[in-house]
Enzyme design. Structure first.
Site, mmCIF file in Angstrom:
data_model
loop_
_atom_site.group_PDB
_atom_site.id
_atom_site.type_symbol
_atom_site.label_atom_id
_atom_site.label_comp_id
_atom_site.label_asym_id
_atom_site.label_seq_id
_atom_site.Cartn_x
_atom_site.Cartn_y
_atom_site.Cartn_z
ATOM 1 N N GLY C 59 -50.402 40.558 -5.181
ATOM 2 C CA GLY C 59 -51.027 39.355 -5.718
ATOM 3 C C GLY C 59 -51.357 39.431 -7.197
ATOM 4 O O GLY C 59 -51.654 38.410 -7.808
ATOM 5 N N CYS C 268 -37.813 14.738 13.046
ATOM 6 C CA CYS C 268 -36.665 14.580 12.155
ATOM 7 C C CYS C 268 -35.669 13.593 12.771
ATOM 8 O O CYS C 268 -35.328 13.689 13.949
ATOM 9 C CB CYS C 268 -35.993 15.939 11.948
ATOM 10 S SG CYS C 268 -34.390 15.827 11.130
ATOM 11 N N CYS C 271 -32.191 15.852 13.611
ATOM 12 C CA CYS C 271 -32.136 16.902 14.630
ATOM 13 C C CYS C 271 -33.248 16.771 15.655
ATOM 14 O O CYS C 271 -33.264 17.507 16.642
ATOM 15 C CB CYS C 271 -32.169 18.289 13.981
ATOM 16 S SG CYS C 271 -33.795 18.777 13.390
ATOM 17 N N CYS C 293 -35.358 16.710 8.054
ATOM 18 C CA CYS C 293 -35.791 18.057 7.705
ATOM 19 C C CYS C 293 -35.500 18.350 6.239
ATOM 20 O O CYS C 293 -34.401 18.084 5.742
ATOM 21 C CB CYS C 293 -35.040 19.108 8.536
ATOM 22 S SG CYS C 293 -35.570 19.201 10.234
ATOM 23 N N CYS C 299 -31.751 22.294 10.192
ATOM 24 C CA CYS C 299 -31.418 20.960 10.680
ATOM 25 C C CYS C 299 -29.960 20.919 11.140
ATOM 26 O O CYS C 299 -29.641 20.479 12.243
ATOM 27 C CB CYS C 299 -31.668 19.940 9.580
ATOM 28 S SG CYS C 299 -31.631 18.229 10.145
#
Lengths: 368, 195, 308
Positions: C59, C268, C271, C293, C299
């Site tokens: 980080g 979606c 899909c 998507c 997808c």
């Protein structure tokens, strides 16, 4: 009917073909050669070398041709090439006092050793379009120039002032290697050498605007042009295995020594201070603006209040690079669908809640 | 004649780096490191590979007493990396340690600063063997739960030093542990306990 | 014991002459005049060292001497440099932008690496060893051994609270993150919500507050305890940072206002998946909308599976 966004590949290929076509323009017009750009667009080539941090007129000319004359794009091409080159080391400092001057003017002394040398300058031209240039093939009569004396007869104005202690001494060379902002990220506060590096490759327009702002009261420095000189200097390098300097060639430079007022402080007597500008090629505007900003950035060192953008090194250094600036500004044209979707969803929800609250309030009011 | 460096400078350096990166990203898990170098003794193939892959003119390198005593080692590293050698552990970007039992206290190496913890020394140790699944217990970033790792030799007081090093996080040194054909990572972010 | 696949030893036999003409260090499949994966070896070493320190201090933003790249700043130069520094011949590279493999910038970067390194590329998340991304984390869960390389525009999570690098560096050194909490809480008092929807700040391994790059906060939970190594490259701002595998990544929040991700009300349209991040597509000029998507790979895979 929604068609999934396919065809990125074909689109890019086509765009590149269109670009090549647009670059060439009307094929009935003769194609520019790199030599033509180098010789006849020399100041543009100089600017690309300066901001590209690479002294190579042919490469800069080629980059301009490839970039359709877009300066920042050409600088970009040069920088991206430069970054792949091996670094052998640092040259020994060039001696601008020994410059073979093509132009040299001082605004502080009417005459001085070495004289005022106007050289090739727009300064006193009348900016009237010269339609004769539209006719090709015309040749100008050769200019009359006096042969220049030995370079040693053209001492720097700041050296003349320094003899009387009127100007702060040039900082001595402590022999420590100068930092290199292309190899180490800038760590604030950055020393003067690094600041000058950043300004030397900084965008001419940005540095010009900052320099101008100091003249208009945003970090005023009361400047005088001690001297501007343009000319060729020798570059020498000491290879580790030889141990003595080897000449690498000559480069053209523009140097500006700005002389600025300083009222003095408790510990230092009143004297003039220096602002310094140096660029590849001939670029007086850039060298002068750089010298103004350099002086402004020394505010803290000289005990002056830091209140204006040109005095704020984090502001200046973080924003003067045209490539960093153009890249990030122009990246906004990349897709941001998913982030925008996130914002859309939030705004819709907030609006729905706002309306609910309002409806409730109205119902309450009606009920009362 | 000077012993050769990597047979393929580009891809061997990449492979060595990736093994070290994986080692530091998954502390305590052994990665293969098969650089095929034959550096002058007492430098090991693994120490040499890591030095060639990661050091250069920008990284002062500190050698432990055994390595510093062999001029061929310094000549080999200087030729292949161009890295300046330093005798001050607190100035070293990398430290190569052939004899962990005689390693100076970890606190004598550069610890980084609160503003720039990345300026700490990376120590590269040559061990006789590293075994996984037994020995010291490691927990922290990069570890799914806990792992065990056994170091041979394990210098006296080393675990206490590692605990102290970790306690100073985000300051502290990072360790790259090597054994023949193997490398493991022990960054400062990892808590080490015995038993 | 667990061994990482070590790239195959290079074939020591000399290459046929055309490859040799590319000069020392040039890749067999690379671009004439340039090294494997474009960057010179010295630059790669510098970036590699920064990556190792980034992994050791999760980080924390490691400064590095970012180079000019042949694409503009702000278009992925940081991610490209990280990828170029880690990439080997055995890698399989996937590049996505907005979750999609076929957006122009993703195509451009994928081509860049295909051209300069000759490595295999893919659009399948499951096949890739390295995934370079702008603004999304794939929906398909990542696995051990994969590396996700993020392109980062503004690596400093505190930048919009404090413009000065000198100040923010001290704030990180002191772990003084109160201002960030105040900012998030001001949102709550004004809007009743935290109004940060992407680039939502996270705390890594209990110490550094980190910018996850402008991914929608929908993706934040995928960063936590991910089996994959996550590397972040910011070219213009010259910073590299990292989240090792199996590391805690906590989105900042408050007890009375816990962190929540976006939810989509419909699945979606292509899909049928729910629980994926969706792009809103305007289908006509009379307010027609559909949602599909953002991750094109998952997808397409789902559509293909449904068709079988």
């Amino acid at each position: 009917m929604y068609v999934a966004v396919k065809g990125g590949e074909a689109a890019i290929d086509n765009a590149h073909r269109l670009l090549a076509e647009a670059r060439r323009g009307d094929p009935d017009v003769p194609e520019l050669t790199v030599a033509q750009i180098r010789e006849q667009m020399a100041l543009l080539v100089d600017r690309v070398m300066a901001e590209g941090s690479l002294y190579d007129p042919d490469l800069a000319a080629l980059a301009l041709k490839q970039a359709r004359g877009d300066v920042v794009e050409a600088v970009f091409l040069v920088r991206a090439y430069r970054t792949t080159l091996p670094r052998f080391g640092a040259s020994i400092p060039v001696d601008t006092g020994a410059m073979a001057v093509a132009r040299r003017v001082s605004a502080t002394f009417k005459d001085l050793p070495g004289g005022q040398v106007l050289g090739p300058t727009f300064d006193y031209t009348h900016r009237l379009i010269d339609f004769a240039l539209a006719a090709e093939g015309a040749t100008e009569p050769a200019a009359e120039t006096e042969p220049r004396d030995d370079a040693s007869t053209c001492p720097r104005v700041t050296d003349l002032l320094a003899q009387d202690g009127l100007i702060e001494p040039s900082p001595p060379d402590d022999g420590a290697p100068a930092g290199d902002l292309t190899r180490e990220p800038v760590d604030y506060p950055a020393d003067r050498a690094l600041r000058l590096q950043a300004l030397a490759r900084g965008d001419e327009g940005f540095v010009l605007g900052l320099g101008y702002s100091t003249q208009r009261g945003y970090g005023r420095t009361h400047p005088f042009v001690g001297e501007i000189r343009v000319g060729d200097v020798a570059v020498e390098f000491v290879p580790e295995e030889l141990g003595f300097p080897v000449p690498l060639g000559r480069i053209r430079l523009t140097e500006c020594q700005m002389v600025n007022q300083f009222k003095g402080s408790g510990t230092a007597p009143p004297q003039f201070t220096r602002g310094y500008g140096l660029t590849f090629g001939q670029s007086e505007r850039k060298a002068m603006a750089m010298a103004l900003v350099d002086r402004a950035l020394r505010a803290e060192e000289l005990g002056e209040p830091v209140v204006s953008p040109a005095q704020d090194q984090e502001f200046v250094l973080a924003h003067c690079d045209s490539l960093q600036a153009t890249g990030f500004v122009e990246h906004l044209k990349l897709p941001h669908y998913v982030d925008f979707q996130a914002e859309l969803e939030l705004v819709r929800r907030l609006r729905a809640e706002f309306e609910q609250t309002r409806d409730r309030a109205e119902m309450q009011k009606a009920a009362e | 004649m000077l012993a050769p460096g990597f047979a393929d400078a580009v891809h061997d350096a990449q492979g060595t780096f990736r093994a070290v990166m994986d080692a530091l990203a998954r502390p305590g898990l052994l990665q293969r490191l098969d650089a095929g170098l034959e550096p002058p003794a007492p430098l090991t193939s693994e120490l040499a590979a890591i030095a060639l892959a990661l050091t250069d003119a920008d990284t002062p390198v500190w050698l432990d007493a055994g390595l510093a005593a062999a001029p061929e080692v310094a000549a080999y590293l200087r030729f292949h990396t161009g890295a300046p050698l330093t005798d001050d552990p607190a100035r070293a970007a990398f430290a190569l340690i052939r004899d962990p039992a005689r390693c100076p206290p970890l606190s004598r190496f550069a610890q980084g600063t609160p503003a720039y913890p990345d300026t700490a020394t990376t120590l590269v140790l040559a061990l006789d063997a590293i075994a996984s699944g037994e020995g010291l217990r490691l927990t922290g970033p990069g570890i799914d739960g806990a792992v065990r790792i056994a170091l041979t030799p394990l210098p006296e007081g080393f675990v206490a030093q590692l605990a102290e090093n970790h306690a100073g996080f985000p300051l502290g040194i990072d360790l790259i542990l090597t054994a023949p054909g193997r490398v493991a990572g022990l960054p400062r972010s990892i808590a080490v306990t015995e038993g | 014991m667990r061994d990482a696949p070590y790239p195959e030893r290079p074939d020591p036999s000399p290459q046929p002459s055309p490859e040799r003409e590319r000069g020392p260090g040039a890749s067999e499949a690379g671009e004439a005049g340039y090294n494997f994966a474009y960057l010179d070896e010295g630059t790669k070493r510098m970036i590699r060292r920064a990556i190792l320190k980034a992994i050791a201090v999760p980080g924390y933003q490691v400064p590095f001497a970012s180079r000019e790249m042949p694409m503009p700043y702000g278009w992925g130069t940081g991610g490209v440099q990280v990828t170029a520094a880690i990439l080997g011949r055995a890698d399989v590279l996937k590049v996505i932008d907005q979750g999609a493999d076929d957006t122009t910038n993703a195509v451009s970067i994928r081509r860049f690496f295909a051209r300069t390194s000759g490595v295999a590329t893919t659009t399948r998340t499951t096949e890739a060893t390295i995934i370079q991304t702008r603004h999304r984390i794939p929906e398909t869960p990542l696995r051990e051994g994969q590396i996700l390389v993020y392109q980062v525009p503004i690596p400093e999570p505190l930048r919009f609270l404090e413009p000065r690098e000198t100040e923010t560096r001290q704030l990180h050194a002191l772990a003084e993150y109160g201002a960030m909490h105040v900012k998030l809480y001001e949102d709550i008092s004004r809007h009743g919500h935290i109004a940060t929807t992407y680039a939502y700040p996270v705390e890594v391994a209990g110490r550094y507050v980190m910018d996850p790059s402008p991914t929608p906060k929908f993706d934040n939970p995928k960063m936590d305890q991910s089996p994959a190594l996550q590397l972040f490259g910011a070219g213009r701002e010259r910073r590299i940072y990292a989240v090792p595998p199996y590391t805690s990544v906590r989105s900042l929040d408050f007890e009375d206002h816990p962190f929540r991700v976006q939810e989509f009300t419909e699945p979606c349209a292509l899909c049928g998946a729910s629980g994926h991040y969706l792009d809103e597509v305007v289908t006509d000029d009379s307010g027609g909308r559909m949602y599909v998507c953002s991750d094109t790979d998952i997808c397409e895979t789902r559509v293909a599976e449904a068709a079988r």
